[in-house]
Design a protein around this motif. Structure first.
Motif, PDB file in Angstrom:
ATOM      1  N   UNK A  60     -38.243  88.348 -24.334  1.00 53.24           N
ATOM      2  CA  UNK A  60     -38.923  87.538 -23.623  1.00 53.24           C
ATOM      3  C   UNK A  60     -40.588  88.298 -23.832  1.00 53.24           C
ATOM      4  N   UNK A  61     -41.048  89.697 -23.642  1.00 52.78           N
ATOM      5  CA  UNK A  61     -42.107  90.111 -23.762  1.00 52.78           C
ATOM      6  C   UNK A  61     -42.902  89.992 -24.821  1.00 52.78           C
ATOM      7  N   UNK A  62     -41.512  90.064 -25.425  1.00 50.93           N
ATOM      8  CA  UNK A  62     -42.210  89.938 -27.221  1.00 50.93           C
ATOM      9  C   UNK A  62     -42.919  88.374 -27.379  1.00 50.93           C
ATOM     10  N   UNK A  63     -42.656  87.816 -26.870  1.00 48.88           N
ATOM     11  CA  UNK A  63     -43.193  86.711 -26.587  1.00 48.88           C
ATOM     12  C   UNK A  63     -45.018  86.676 -26.177  1.00 48.88           C
ATOM     13  N   UNK A  64     -45.029  87.486 -25.478  1.00 49.14           N
ATOM     14  CA  UNK A  64     -46.127  87.241 -24.294  1.00 49.14           C
ATOM     15  C   UNK A  64     -47.139  87.805 -24.506  1.00 49.14           C
ATOM     16  N   UNK A  65     -46.831  88.956 -25.734  1.00 50.33           N
ATOM     17  CA  UNK A  65     -48.212  89.482 -25.883  1.00 50.33           C
ATOM     18  C   UNK A  65     -48.144  89.996 -27.673  1.00 50.33           C
ATOM     19  N   UNK A  79     -47.439  86.736 -31.825  1.00 48.86           N
ATOM     20  CA  UNK A  79     -46.064  87.408 -31.098  1.00 48.86           C
ATOM     21  C   UNK A  79     -44.421  87.571 -32.433  1.00 48.86           C
ATOM     22  N   UNK A  80     -43.746  88.213 -31.402  1.00 42.10           N
ATOM     23  CA  UNK A  80     -42.919  88.954 -32.520  1.00 42.10           C
ATOM     24  C   UNK A  80     -41.933  88.308 -32.699  1.00 42.10           C
ATOM     25  N   UNK A  89     -41.436  84.509 -35.490  1.00 40.57           N
ATOM     26  CA  UNK A  89     -43.135  84.734 -34.814  1.00 40.57           C
ATOM     27  C   UNK A  89     -43.885  84.221 -35.361  1.00 40.57           C
ATOM     28  N   UNK A  90     -45.121  83.162 -34.091  1.00 39.96           N
ATOM     29  CA  UNK A  90     -45.764  82.291 -33.611  1.00 39.96           C
ATOM     30  C   UNK A  90     -47.036  82.532 -33.157  1.00 39.96           C
ATOM     31  N   UNK A  91     -48.319  81.920 -33.959  1.00 36.43           N
ATOM     32  CA  UNK A  91     -49.410  82.889 -34.007  1.00 36.43           C
ATOM     33  C   UNK A  91     -50.305  81.675 -33.065  1.00 36.43           C
ATOM     34  N   UNK A  92     -50.692  82.416 -31.912  1.00 41.09           N
ATOM     35  CA  UNK A  92     -50.411  80.880 -30.722  1.00 41.09           C
ATOM     36  C   UNK A  92     -52.366  80.682 -30.830  1.00 41.09           C
ATOM     37  N   UNK A  93     -53.176  81.126 -31.543  1.00 40.08           N
ATOM     38  CA  UNK A  93     -54.630  80.882 -31.444  1.00 40.08           C
ATOM     39  C   UNK A  93     -55.307  80.301 -32.248  1.00 40.08           C
ATOM     40  N   UNK A  94     -55.159  78.901 -32.237  1.00 38.37           N
ATOM     41  CA  UNK A  94     -56.345  78.365 -33.634  1.00 38.37           C
ATOM     42  C   UNK A  94     -57.348  77.549 -33.044  1.00 38.37           C
ATOM     43  N   UNK A  95     -58.606  78.459 -33.443  1.00 39.83           N
ATOM     44  CA  UNK A  95     -59.209  77.087 -32.515  1.00 39.83           C
ATOM     45  C   UNK A  95     -59.835  75.651 -32.708  1.00 39.83           C
ATOM     46  N   UNK A  96     -59.895  75.262 -31.633  1.00 38.98           N
ATOM     47  CA  UNK A  96     -60.464  73.236 -32.521  1.00 38.98           C
ATOM     48  C   UNK A  96     -61.752  72.575 -31.748  1.00 38.98           C
TER      49      UNK A  96
END
Length: 754
Positions: A60-65, A79-80, A89-96
């Protein structure tokens, strides 16, 4: 680099090998497909229960940081994942905010970049904002389906997912703020209505089962200063907080309005407490929005600021406790929370060792984050999901280009038009001068796409000079830049003067650019920089009609230019279709002007304000609500190439007033009708708190053909007569109230005793 190759293999090749639209959905097609969390016939909450019960706390921590060793910029937050459960793994930031932050997919396949939000705010057009959201979410889905990536140095590892951070709805609190070009208005109702419609357009598509793109509001909540931003925390009264800084977020977050999915806790804060550790903002206030699923990510490095800059936290564990307990869900920009095995500092693991409540908080945060991925369909079969079929044809499509052009045309504000010098037509000898006739990058607001052109420069953006040369009759156009945007070199001004002498009329393109206003630095001067005023003075002395077009984001005080120019148009940052839009409007007479989304104060009044003071009513006052002196341009002001008359059908009860707009001028046009609430002097004098001079409560934009009359009806609830008291509560005071119905030029007023 070995980790980077592994990441590409996991996200890209596994998806392609199985015929999937992208690698972010591969888990439920192989090792996890028999688990209940992959069973789309079950409810999301049941599926989340199953998934979370299978995960360890470290996973879970690997999905938070950020997974530091992934090779992806930690601000983009890859994330991991949880490989043993098939969660990639998932990239959370795409400017929009203005365009999907991406690399170009190919020739003519760069993301559509819309005019700067300040210009879009000037359009006062809910439908346009909704259509922008729909267009950008189409393009984000296309990039996601194509396994495409951002245009940042971490490409091609930075694969685009389905969480987009935008819009930015901080307010134009001070003209000097470096990021004014990123936001729609000084008014929270206008900014919030922009957010509501933009988010609805982006998140809600043809299939109600899925969120098309999960959108996040920036930067929660009172962020509007770059100077010392890593350490500065403003002092804000409850009155100002709830009247100015929070209403836009209420409209953006509440399910009956925008229903935004994410937010970014900002570098700022409130009364000594940083935003990302502020339990009042992230807890108490957020609960009032009735949207408990909103995911809170930190602005890039905001958690580290608590250790290195504002020193609010004593140490790593204290910071982890303060932010997690306040309601932050994700860390962007560092990996202080993260596990050492993924390159982090073990902040959350150390917290767990001393706080038995921490695992429950971590699980709740991860639940919110994963719920977004369920809502976008990433754990469901792709067959039958229409959004997974959107392809490259959506990127910068003909439809999106036309929408972009229309957006630019509606973003311009006609401020002055002596003797109807505009539109110019094509029969006159025309000179175009000024630094912006050669601009490309400086036609864009901040947070355009990562790559606007295939070669990663701005070379593909047409210049104003180039478009006018192509479209204006040959032999009738002269051009000379005259000076740069911000230079002491005046040697080319005589060229502009000579062009003006040889012409019947001159258009001068002045303003600001990225070097003058941008993230990370505030603008200490609010007048035209460099030699631009000297250029104006010398061309004015020629004695022929002189049209000034301003290209900028934040407010520009132009002083005597206002009185001396023949005509003035505010164009904000019009983006890639801006040059064609300017030709259509200035030369051909397209007539869909907007209204000012902020107040332009004389420079001396701006300098009298302390940039770091967030008191909105302290003299001379901020925004149209409290500014006490005479502005250069009022909020809501704007003219047209035609003439409109308005009449009001007002009843004793204010619930459904009807306004008639008659086009009594020579051409078709569109007009904006705004509704402002005011209170009587008696109410103002007796209130134990500041009361605005007036407050925008609604608006409508309507097209009116030549000689035609259109009517609009407003629905005015009782709550529209409320003002915010000293405790931040809405109060409807007994006494006389007024509703002003105006197009920024003419006003009719209804009087109501409550």
């Amino acid at each position: 680099m070995a980790v980077g190759r592994s990441l590409l293999m996991m996200l890209g090749l596994l998806g392609v090998a199985q015929g999937l639209p992208n690698g972010y959905v591969w888990g439920c097609y192989n090792i996890s497909k028999s688990f209940p969390f992959c069973d789309s016939s079950l409810g999301i909450e049941q599926r989340l229960d199953d998934l979370l019960n299978r995960m360890t706390i470290d996973e879970m921590i690997g999905l938070m940081s950020p997974w530091v060793e992934s090779g992806v910029n930690v601000c983009n937050f890859m994330d991991a994942g949880v490989s043993r459960l098939g969660i990639p793994p998932y990239m959370h930031l795409v400017e929009f905010n203005t365009g999907v932050a991406s690399a170009c997919y190919g020739e003519d396949k760069c993301a559509t970049n819309f005019p700067g939000p300040t210009g879009l705010g000037a359009s006062y057009n809910r439908t346009l904002w909704n259509m922008k959201g729909a267009a950008m979410s189409d393009e984000m889905r296309a990039f996601n389906n194509l396994n495409w990536h951002r245009g940042t140095p971490d490409a091609p590892l930075s694969l685009i997912a389905l969480t987009g951070y935008g819009p930015n709805i901080n307010i134009n609190r001070d003209p000097r703020w470096g990021r004014n070009s990123e936001v729609p208005s000084e008014d929270p109702f206008l900014a919030g209505t922009y957010a509501e419609n933009y988010v609805r357009g982006g998140q809600v598509g043809s299939d109600p089962r899925y969120t098309k793109v999960a959108m996040g509001l920036k930067h929660y909540a009172a962020y509007s200063m770059e100077t010392n931003r890593a350490s500065f925390i403003p002092d804000i009264s409850m009155h100002d907080l709830w009247e100015t800084f929070l209403p836009g977020y209420r409209l953006g977050f509440s399910p009956e309005h925008g229903n935004a999915s994410l937010t970014m806790c900002s570098y700022a804060g409130l009364n000594g407490v940083p935003s990302c550790a502020n339990g009042y903002l992230l807890g108490t206030v957020r609960k009032t929005f009735n949207n408990p699923d909103v995911v809170v990510g930190s602005d890039c490095g905001a958690l580290n600021n608590m250790l290195q800059h504002n020193h609010y936290a004593k140490d790593l564990v204290d910071m982890s406790n303060l932010t997690l307990s306040a309601g932050a869900d994700q860390e962007l920009g560092d990996s202080l929370w993260g596990d050492k095995k993924t390159g982090g500092s073990d902040g959350l693991s150390k917290l767990i060792s001393i706080d038995p409540s921490a695992p429950g908080k971590i699980k709740a945060s991860v639940r919110r984050s994963l719920k977004l991925r369920f809502k976008t369909g990433m754990f469901d079969p792709v067959d039958g999901q229409p959004y997974t079929k959107i392809g490259a044809e959506a990127i910068n499509s003909t439809l999106h280009q036309q929408l972009n052009l229309e957006a630019a045309q509606q973003s311009f504000v006609l401020l002055k038009n002596t003797n109807n010098v505009l539109p110019i037509g094509t029969s006159k000898k025309l000179a175009i001068v000024g630094p912006h006739i050669v601009s490309q990058r400086d036609l864009m607001s901040d947070y355009a796409s990562d790559n606007v052109c295939l070669d990663t420069t701005y070379s593909c953006i047409p210049t104003i000079g180039g478009v006018f040369a192509q479209r204006y009759p040959q032999g009738n156009l002269l051009s000379a830049q005259g000076c740069d945007l911000n230079s002491t070199n005046a040697s080319a001004i005589p060229d502009a003067v000579n062009a003006a002498k040889a012409a019947d009329v001159t258009i001068m393109f002045l303003g600001l650019g990225h070097d003058q206003e941008h993230e990370g630095e505030d603008r200490m001067e609010v007048t035209l920089p460099g030699q631009q005023l000297e250029l104006f003075s010398q061309v004015l002395a020629v004695g022929k009609p002189l049209v000034v077009v301003l290209i900028n984001g934040g407010q520009l005080s132009i002083g005597s230019v206002k009185d001396q120019a023949t005509a003035i148009v505010e164009a904000f940052y019009p983006s890639t279709r801006g040059p064609d839009a300017l030709f259509n409007v200035l030369i051909e007479g397209v007539n869909n002007f907007g209204k000012m989304p902020y107040t332009v104060m004389p420079a001396e009044d701006v300098y009298a304000l302390d940039l770091a003071n967030f008191n909105m009513s302290k003299p001379p006052g901020r925004t149209y609500k409290y500014y006490q002196n005479t502005p250069e341009w009022e909020f809501g002001y704007g003219l047209s190439y035609t003439n409109f008359s308005i009449s009001c059908s007002l009843t004793a009860a204010p619930t459904s007033p009807t306004i008639s707009i008659q086009n009594v001028g020579p051409v078709d046009g569109s007009e904006v009708i705004m509704v402002f609430h005011r209170v009587s002097d008696q109410i103002r004098a007796s209130a134990p708190h500041p009361v605005p001079k007036k407050e925008l409560i609604d608006f409508q934009r309507v097209a009116v053909g030549k000689s035609a009359t259109e009517t609009v009806t407003f629905n005015i609830p009782q709550s529209a007569f409320a003002v915010v008291d000293q405790n931040g509560n809405q109060q409807v005071y007994k006494g006389t109230h007024y509703l002003d119905f105006t197009n920024g030029v003419f006003t009719c007023t209804g009087t109501y005793n409550i």
